[in-house]
Design a protein around this motif. Structure first.
Motif, short mmCIF file in Angstrom:
data_model
loop_
_atom_site.label_atom_id
_atom_site.label_comp_id
_atom_site.label_asym_id
_atom_site.label_seq_id
_atom_site.Cartn_x
_atom_site.Cartn_y
_atom_site.Cartn_z
N ALA A 129 0.83 -1.19 0.00
CA ALA A 129 0.00 0.00 0.00
C ALA A 129 0.88 1.25 0.00
O ALA A 129 1.89 1.30 0.71
CB ALA A 129 -0.92 0.00 1.21
N ASN A 130 0.52 2.24 -0.81
CA ASN A 130 1.21 3.52 -0.93
C ASN A 130 2.55 3.42 -1.65
O ASN A 130 3.31 4.39 -1.69
CB ASN A 130 1.45 4.16 0.45
N ILE A 131 2.87 2.26 -2.24
CA ILE A 131 4.09 2.12 -3.03
C ILE A 131 3.70 1.98 -4.51
O ILE A 131 2.96 1.08 -4.88
CB ILE A 131 4.90 0.88 -2.59
N GLU A 132 4.19 2.90 -5.32
CA GLU A 132 3.89 2.85 -6.74
C GLU A 132 4.80 1.89 -7.49
O GLU A 132 4.37 1.21 -8.41
CB GLU A 132 4.01 4.25 -7.36
N ARG A 133 6.08 1.86 -7.09
CA ARG A 133 7.05 1.04 -7.80
C ARG A 133 7.95 0.31 -6.81
O ARG A 133 8.37 0.89 -5.81
CB ARG A 133 7.96 1.91 -8.68
N PRO A 134 8.23 -0.95 -7.07
CA PRO A 134 9.23 -1.65 -6.26
C PRO A 134 10.63 -1.21 -6.67
O PRO A 134 10.81 -0.51 -7.68
CB PRO A 134 9.01 -3.12 -6.61
N ALA A 135 11.61 -1.59 -5.90
CA ALA A 135 13.01 -1.26 -6.19
C ALA A 135 13.87 -2.48 -5.91
O ALA A 135 13.50 -3.36 -5.14
CB ALA A 135 13.47 -0.08 -5.33
N ILE A 136 15.03 -2.53 -6.57
CA ILE A 136 16.02 -3.56 -6.28
C ILE A 136 17.15 -2.92 -5.49
O ILE A 136 17.75 -1.95 -5.95
CB ILE A 136 16.57 -4.20 -7.56
N ALA A 137 17.41 -3.45 -4.31
CA ALA A 137 18.46 -2.91 -3.45
C ALA A 137 19.66 -3.86 -3.47
O ALA A 137 19.50 -5.08 -3.36
CB ALA A 137 17.96 -2.74 -2.02
N GLY A 143 17.93 -1.16 -10.81
CA GLY A 143 17.47 -1.69 -12.08
C GLY A 143 16.05 -2.18 -12.16
O GLY A 143 15.67 -2.78 -13.16
N ALA A 144 15.22 -1.94 -11.15
CA ALA A 144 13.83 -2.41 -11.23
C ALA A 144 13.06 -1.63 -12.28
O ALA A 144 12.34 -2.21 -13.10
CB ALA A 144 13.14 -2.29 -9.87
N THR A 145 13.19 -0.31 -12.27
CA THR A 145 12.49 0.55 -13.22
C THR A 145 13.38 1.73 -13.60
O THR A 145 14.31 2.08 -12.87
CB THR A 145 11.17 1.09 -12.64
N ILE A 146 13.07 2.32 -14.71
CA ILE A 146 13.81 3.49 -15.18
C ILE A 146 13.05 4.75 -14.80
O ILE A 146 11.86 4.88 -15.07
CB ILE A 146 14.03 3.43 -16.70
N GLY A 147 13.77 5.70 -14.18
CA GLY A 147 13.15 6.96 -13.78
C GLY A 147 12.41 6.83 -12.46
O GLY A 147 12.00 5.74 -12.06
N ALA A 148 12.25 7.95 -11.77
CA ALA A 148 11.51 7.98 -10.51
C ALA A 148 11.17 9.42 -10.18
O ALA A 148 11.99 10.32 -10.38
CB ALA A 148 12.32 7.35 -9.37
N THR A 187 20.24 4.98 -13.52
CA THR A 187 21.54 5.41 -12.98
C THR A 187 22.12 4.36 -12.05
O THR A 187 23.32 4.06 -12.09
CB THR A 187 21.38 6.73 -12.21
N GLY A 188 21.27 3.77 -11.21
CA GLY A 188 21.75 2.78 -10.26
C GLY A 188 22.31 1.54 -10.94
O GLY A 188 23.33 0.99 -10.50
#
Length: 357
Positions: free
Chosen positions: A126-134, A150-155, A238-239
């Motif tokens: 909930a309240n998270i639009e995109r996941p991330a890879i850490a 590298g999960a998604t491009i742009g933020a 970038t990441g």
């Protein structure tokens, strides 16, 4: 699922460049490090069972499920999701987390397919639009966490703030730091530099401090290796470039050192005298030791291992999975997100219409 008897980890045994021949020995190494761990293995029986028979202790600690389909490393995410949903070893490993058969899932398979399946199966919090890879990043101070790699491009600004909270929760779980320091990766430390989204995220993090993190402002590329902060936040394009550049540089330096040490007999003699120092350097630069990207922002934890790694690298990814489950990473992220959004809503002034009702 976490109980007094240990932690259960689901494993996509078919994932990676080498499949069960590397994944299962890696799981066997991890089991030696974490006795009491249970494994739920998914894969094609004709490929998995002969290798599993070679590791009796792992076999005794595992439940195996046959799967009809193995996702290839070059499959497109849409193709993998369409053909492998419900039937592939990758999907079943993720689904085991959803159904609470396992606490965390590990796969060395196709990154795009793994992210697509994880999002579809587990859904975002909930309240998270995109996941991330850490990713865990070796530094001069020890280790830092970098996301997104590298999960998604742009933020946008809010997504960068979400990444900050998720990275902070992971740092508390992994490093035991009460208020980890967080920085936004930028082209300079001055507030006037960088893209609008980064500047806006920095402004919001200063104006609405998050209890679980200590925001330190902008950091630059050279701060990654210095370990200036515990968590470095950026967007996936970038990441990912930063991660691949660091890995390539480590291999380049290793090749330079090996060539230099073999150039003359004096160099070889010097290597023998300083062997322990070079061994420590090699261990520090070994990407297998920090293998494993954590998918954050989903209703369940998934660990992505490098596809081309060996058994020691797989074991490191499972070590990370064990740590994330043991320290309740998902619960920490959920609590941070809830506290942040409650605080933001409390700070919003009531409108005349709402105050008059």
């Amino acid at each position: 699922m976490i109980s007094n008897t240990g932690i259960t980890i689901s494993v996509d045994a078919m994932g990676g460049d080498h499949g069960p021949s590397v994944v299962l020995p890696g799981a066997a190494i991890a089991l030696q490090r974490h006795p009491g761990t249970r494994f739920v293995l998914f894969g094609q029986s004709e490929a998995v069972l002969p290798v599993l028979d070679q590791h009796p202790e792992l076999k005794a600690a595992s439940t195996f499920h046959h799967c009809e389909i193995s996702i290839r490393m070059d499959d497109k995410p849409s193709q993998a999701l369409r053909q492998g949903r419900y039937k592939s070893s990758m999907w079943r490993a993720i689904e085991a987390v959803k159904t609470h058969e396992a606490d965390v899932a590990v796969s060395a398979g196709n990154t795009g397919a793994l992210m697509a399946m994880a999002k579809f199966c587990l859904r975002t919090m909930a309240n998270i639009e995109r996941p991330a890879i850490a990713a865990i990043w070796p530094t001069l101070r020890g280790e830092s966490i970098v996301l997104d790699v590298g999960a998604t491009i742009g933020a946008d600004a809010q997504q960068l703030i979400d990444f900050s909270m998720m990275g902070g929760a992971m740092a508390r779980a992994l490093f035991g730091v009460e208020r980890p320091t967080v920085g936004l990766l930028n082209i300079g430390v001055e507030e006037v530099k960088g893209q609008d989204e980064i500047r806006e995220a920095g402004r919001l993090l200063k104006e609405t401090p998050i209890p679980g993190i200590d925001y330190r402002g902008f950091v630059e590329g050279d701060d990654l290796g210095q370990g200036t902060v515990d968590v470095v936040v950026t967007e996936g394009f970038t990441g990912n470039i930063a991660l691949k550049t660091a890995e390539g540089t480590a291999r380049q330096i290793g090749a330079y050192l090996k060539a230099a040490m073999n150039r003359t007999w004096m160099a070889r003699a010097g290597y023998l005298l300083a062997r322990s120092a070079f061994q420590r350097l090699r261990d520090k630069m070994d990407p297998r030791k920090v293998n494993g990207g954590v998918f954050l922002g989903l209703n369940g934890i998934v660990i992505k291992s490098h596809g081309g790694t060996d058994a020691e690298g797989i074991a490191a990814a499972i070590d990370l999975a064990h740590a994330m489950a043991r320290h309740g990473l998902r619960e920490k992220i959920e609590a941070d997100l809830e506290n942040f959004h409650l605080r933001v809503s409390d700070d919003v002034p009531a409108t005349p219409e709402s105050s008059s009702q």
